[in-house]
Design a protein around this motif. Sequence first.
Motif, PDB file in Angstrom:
ATOM      1  N   GLN A  28       0.962  -1.206  -0.140  1.00 51.72           N
ATOM      2  CA  GLN A  28       0.049  -0.126  -0.051  1.00 51.72           C
ATOM      3  C   GLN A  28       0.777   1.057   0.072  1.00 51.72           C
ATOM      4  N   ALA A  29       0.702   2.069  -0.757  1.00 48.53           N
ATOM      5  CA  ALA A  29       1.568   3.140  -1.052  1.00 48.53           C
ATOM      6  C   ALA A  29       0.969   4.419  -0.197  1.00 48.53           C
ATOM      7  N   ALA A  30       1.810   4.853   0.777  1.00 49.42           N
ATOM      8  CA  ALA A  30       1.329   6.178   1.759  1.00 49.42           C
ATOM      9  C   ALA A  30       0.977   7.304   0.783  1.00 49.42           C
TER      10      ALA A  30
END
Length: 73
Positions: A28-30
């Motif tokens: 999951q990309a911040a």
Amino acid sequence: MQGQADFAEDRDVPWEADGDGPAAPPAQAAPMPVYYRLPDTPEGHHIKEYANGLRQLVRFVGVEEQVVKYSLS
């Protein structure tokens, strides 16, 4: 069949399933912070706001970002 490409859409299993173990789920990309200015923001400074609500006063010196005030309330 010479010259025929092996496309993932034509296979029974996706490319990620190739290998010894199960494919890892994608990371999951911040969320990226948002930079903006308000009418009362000091000249040469920006407000950096994160998705969790943390706001910082920052300025840029060349390509380096410097935090002037860590938390704006």
